[in-house]
Design a protein around this motif. Sequence first.
Motif, mmCIF file in Angstrom:
data_model
loop_
_atom_site.group_PDB
_atom_site.id
_atom_site.type_symbol
_atom_site.label_atom_id
_atom_site.label_comp_id
_atom_site.label_asym_id
_atom_site.label_seq_id
_atom_site.Cartn_x
_atom_site.Cartn_y
_atom_site.Cartn_z
ATOM 1 N N UNK A 1 23.070 -9.513 -1.015
ATOM 2 C CA UNK A 1 22.320 -10.663 -0.502
ATOM 3 C C UNK A 1 20.971 -10.319 0.128
ATOM 4 N N UNK A 2 20.764 -9.056 0.413
ATOM 5 C CA UNK A 2 19.517 -8.700 1.114
ATOM 6 C C UNK A 2 18.293 -9.059 0.272
ATOM 7 N N UNK A 3 17.196 -9.283 0.956
ATOM 8 C CA UNK A 3 15.972 -9.683 0.279
ATOM 9 C C UNK A 3 15.172 -8.446 -0.103
ATOM 10 N N UNK A 4 14.813 -8.371 -1.341
ATOM 11 C CA UNK A 4 13.958 -7.275 -1.810
ATOM 12 C C UNK A 4 12.856 -7.882 -2.665
ATOM 13 N N UNK A 5 11.779 -7.241 -2.895
ATOM 14 C CA UNK A 5 11.341 -6.037 -2.195
ATOM 15 C C UNK A 5 10.932 -6.358 -0.755
ATOM 16 N N UNK A 6 10.838 -5.317 0.016
ATOM 17 C CA UNK A 6 10.447 -5.484 1.422
ATOM 18 C C UNK A 6 8.928 -5.541 1.505
ATOM 19 N N UNK A 7 8.416 -6.548 2.206
ATOM 20 C CA UNK A 7 6.973 -6.618 2.406
ATOM 21 C C UNK A 7 6.616 -5.690 3.576
ATOM 22 N N UNK A 8 5.744 -4.719 3.280
ATOM 23 C CA UNK A 8 5.411 -3.722 4.298
ATOM 24 C C UNK A 8 3.927 -3.756 4.651
ATOM 25 N N UNK B 1 7.774 -5.285 7.743
ATOM 26 C CA UNK B 1 8.212 -3.941 8.106
ATOM 27 C C UNK B 1 6.984 -3.029 8.125
ATOM 28 N N UNK B 2 6.852 -2.288 9.201
ATOM 29 C CA UNK B 2 5.710 -1.385 9.302
ATOM 30 C C UNK B 2 6.166 0.001 8.861
ATOM 31 N N UNK B 3 5.519 0.508 7.808
ATOM 32 C CA UNK B 3 5.860 1.853 7.349
ATOM 33 C C UNK B 3 4.643 2.750 7.523
ATOM 34 N N UNK B 4 4.929 4.029 7.355
ATOM 35 C CA UNK B 4 3.905 5.025 7.637
ATOM 36 C C UNK B 4 2.583 4.742 6.928
ATOM 37 N N UNK B 5 2.625 4.484 5.613
ATOM 38 C CA UNK B 5 1.361 4.232 4.922
ATOM 39 C C UNK B 5 1.259 2.804 4.400
ATOM 40 N N UNK B 6 2.195 1.945 4.793
ATOM 41 C CA UNK B 6 2.108 0.548 4.417
ATOM 42 C C UNK B 6 2.796 0.204 3.103
ATOM 43 N N UNK B 7 3.422 1.196 2.452
ATOM 44 C CA UNK B 7 4.169 0.906 1.225
ATOM 45 C C UNK B 7 5.663 1.051 1.519
ATOM 46 N N UNK B 8 6.535 0.449 0.693
ATOM 47 C CA UNK B 8 7.980 0.580 0.949
ATOM 48 C C UNK B 8 8.513 1.973 0.611
ATOM 49 N N UNK C 1 10.071 4.065 7.857
ATOM 50 C CA UNK C 1 9.874 2.901 8.727
ATOM 51 C C UNK C 1 9.370 3.374 10.099
ATOM 52 N N UNK C 2 8.303 2.712 10.588
ATOM 53 C CA UNK C 2 7.874 3.053 11.950
ATOM 54 C C UNK C 2 7.999 1.860 12.898
ATOM 55 N N UNK C 3 8.202 0.678 12.337
ATOM 56 C CA UNK C 3 8.347 -0.454 13.245
ATOM 57 C C UNK C 3 8.573 -1.748 12.510
ATOM 58 N N UNK C 4 8.719 -2.808 13.274
ATOM 59 C CA UNK C 4 8.876 -4.128 12.675
ATOM 60 C C UNK C 4 8.034 -5.131 13.461
ATOM 61 N N UNK C 5 7.424 -6.045 12.695
ATOM 62 C CA UNK C 5 6.525 -7.008 13.314
ATOM 63 C C UNK C 5 7.018 -8.406 12.971
ATOM 64 N N UNK C 6 7.303 -9.182 13.985
ATOM 65 C CA UNK C 6 7.802 -10.530 13.706
ATOM 66 C C UNK C 6 6.735 -11.563 14.025
#
Lengths: 635, 218
Positions: A233-240, A263-270, A274-279
């Motif tokens: 059920x999870x949503x993919x792809x993840x928007x980073x 989702x905040x990732x190191x270089x912005x790609x999935x 993961x370095x953080x999450x922004x809501x």
Amino acid sequence: MKNTIAYRIYDFLKQFPPFQFMAKRDLLEICELAQVQYLDKDQILFKRDAPYNTHFYIVHQGAIKLSRPSHQGIKTVDICDEGDLLGLRVTKEDSYRTTAIANEETIIYALPMEAFATLTKENKAVSNYLITSFASNIKDPYTLENSGQLLSEYDPERSQNIYGVSKARFTEKVIQSSQDISIQEAASKMKKYQISCLVISENNIPIGILTNRDLRNVIASGEFTATTLVKEVMVTPVICASPDINVTQTQLILLTHGISHLVITKDGTPQTTIVGILSKHDIVVSFANSPIGLLKEIKRATRTKHLRQAWSKTMLLLKRYLDQNLPLSQILKIFGELKDALIHQTMQLSLRKMETTPPVTFAWLALGSQGRKEQLLYTDQDNALIYANSDTENPEQVKQYFLKLANRMNKRLHKIGYDYCPADMMASNPLYCLSLSEWEAQFSTWITTPTPENILLSGIFFDYTFMYGDQTLVKGLTDHISEKLAHQKVVLRHMAKHALKNLPPISFFRQFIVESNGEHKDFFDIKHRAIAPLSDAARVLALGQGILHTKNTSERFTALAAIDAPNRELFENCSYAFRALLKFRTKRGMAQNDSGRFINLEALTKAEKLKLKRCFKPLRDVQEVLRVRYQTQNI
Amino acid sequence: MKWPWQHTKEYPPFWEQYESAFAKAEQKPLAETRFIALDTETTGLDIKKDRILSIGAIAIKGDTITVSDNLELYVEQDHYDPKSTPIHGILKKGAYDKISAIEAIQRTLHFIGTDIIIGHHIGFDIAVINKMLQRHHLGKLKNKTLDTGTLYKRLQHPVNRMNMQQGYSLDQLSEALKIPLYDRHTASGDAMITAIAFIKICKRLAQNDTLKLKELFT
């Protein structure tokens, strides 16, 4: 050839309008043509009706008095001090309108009018300044508000705050899970951490996301059970996005994808870790600019820590309001509301920690500047507690309860950012945690025995304001004071005398009185020299007229203006001057990150100095009213 | 006839011009007299050894100093004492438009003419200039001089005069007279301070009656 003196004159002039609007080359050219002139005290620079000289003047050091005859004899129009410009022909008149005399030893720079006119003919900023200053100079110093507007019009340093380009703040602690757990497990994990979004990952690389909304949709569809695995059920792809994303970009991405989390990732790609999450919530918080939002945040706070965060955001909002130059009365109103909410919520949290409910009703009072609702910055806490009289056998027990409550309050307020009062004027002090009848007795003592200490205390305690609890208690106290004051006028005379202790630096047209020693040597103490004398005067006059419904200095003056026709204009000016000074102090406090009390005069612009100085005139006049009304020289 | 030791020197025309002007110079009232406030920055304080690095001078008439009527020279010198650099800030190979000593002399003489020279501890400045003139085989300065240090002392009550220090520095003078400090320790800046000090002192000396030029020299 190098001309050091011309350079020095240039350095001086460039600080002041209109010269600051001139190109360096042009101004230097003028400076090379300058003359330096020395005038002894009372020496005449030019006379009214004499034809204009070829030069106009700028005061370098000292002061020049401009005067012209009026029906009451010679009237001083203005005192020009450092950086002031005089004798410039702006209109078509061909003779001086005023007489200029050195008010003290003065050094002036004389600049050739013709060369100046030629060089600035094309310069709009210069001509604008000259027109506005010419228009404002001939006004009375009382027309402060207008000149303030004129001055702000050509203030070149006003910058607009730019929003949205600041870096978005994100949460670094990301709750993750593998894709092989059930949705029930996922849901309980989200419940446990109180999060609205679970990041599904493998070796810290995001592979999917599961939000509240996704879970709801899953359940609503009825196609899945609690044991369904997350990976189905999870949503993919993840928007980073990368960590340096700004607020506006975030908003755009969230909007275009119709999602609430990034989702905040190191270089912005999935593909990276993961370095953080922004809501969406983070974005709202980072804007945090509506007072309504802050009010909600304060009201919902369940811990002092949250209140502290909300309050520091409130301070940011305050700074923005000041930068935007909103009227201070509005700012004070908004902050009054927020402050009320803060105290209310802090009290709720404190009461929740108490083992029992209060034995009798009580009220929480703010004192001093907070009681007058004039405190915008973080300062010391000044507060008191009043509780209902009770016929219980053990009054000590009641007092102990409220002392404990007050202690919790004071601790919480301290945590939020309000320092403990060094003089211990806080509700946790047994002296200021009293029943109604005890308070009445205390005020009676202050009113009937005006010793210097009592007068000092009355300055703080007469300015109390109800903050929380049973309002009837406060009304009872106010009625008592009102009645006492009606019969005991002598305390007002002592208060008046006290209010006259700090004379304004008005006799020093040229210079502000600065502190002569101590840590703040050469600084101007705006609280001691200008703000406090005005609020002291307002208190005495308001109490004398039985105005007890408001404690706010500016409102006190407005109320006085309404009932005292002969002094209406003066009181209105005082009211304005007070707000101007308070705004000034608050702005300075924000800039200097302190109470704003001590002002480094050298850091002020010419316009600011002028504005400040004009506030002293009503202060001097209102002190004269006090002196006459209360015959202070006889005590 | 001439005695052998009475050898008359041949002076260059600019010096002849400077010298001869004094014979024609007439005295004007104080308010119309042009004074020259002057200061020099040198490599040190030894008149024999040290040299002038810069000369600053500015004209005063009445209460007014005219900025364009000024002199600001930086002089090429071989002798250089690194010890004094922290004071005057002029480096030997500094980025100034430096001129030769002889040109500096000519321009200075042209600027001062026959006017009265004012300086703080002016004796030193005159001495170093004279030394420079001597090195170029010229005579001594013929201008009258006034010392702001000495003049200032006259403002003091006789009782206090006894207690005053011998050397009253320009800094102390500016503080006592409340003069804004311009560029301290540049020749021009110090000349400016001296000029303002001079006007202030004259004003004070003239407190009760009108001051006459010759009274300044008493």
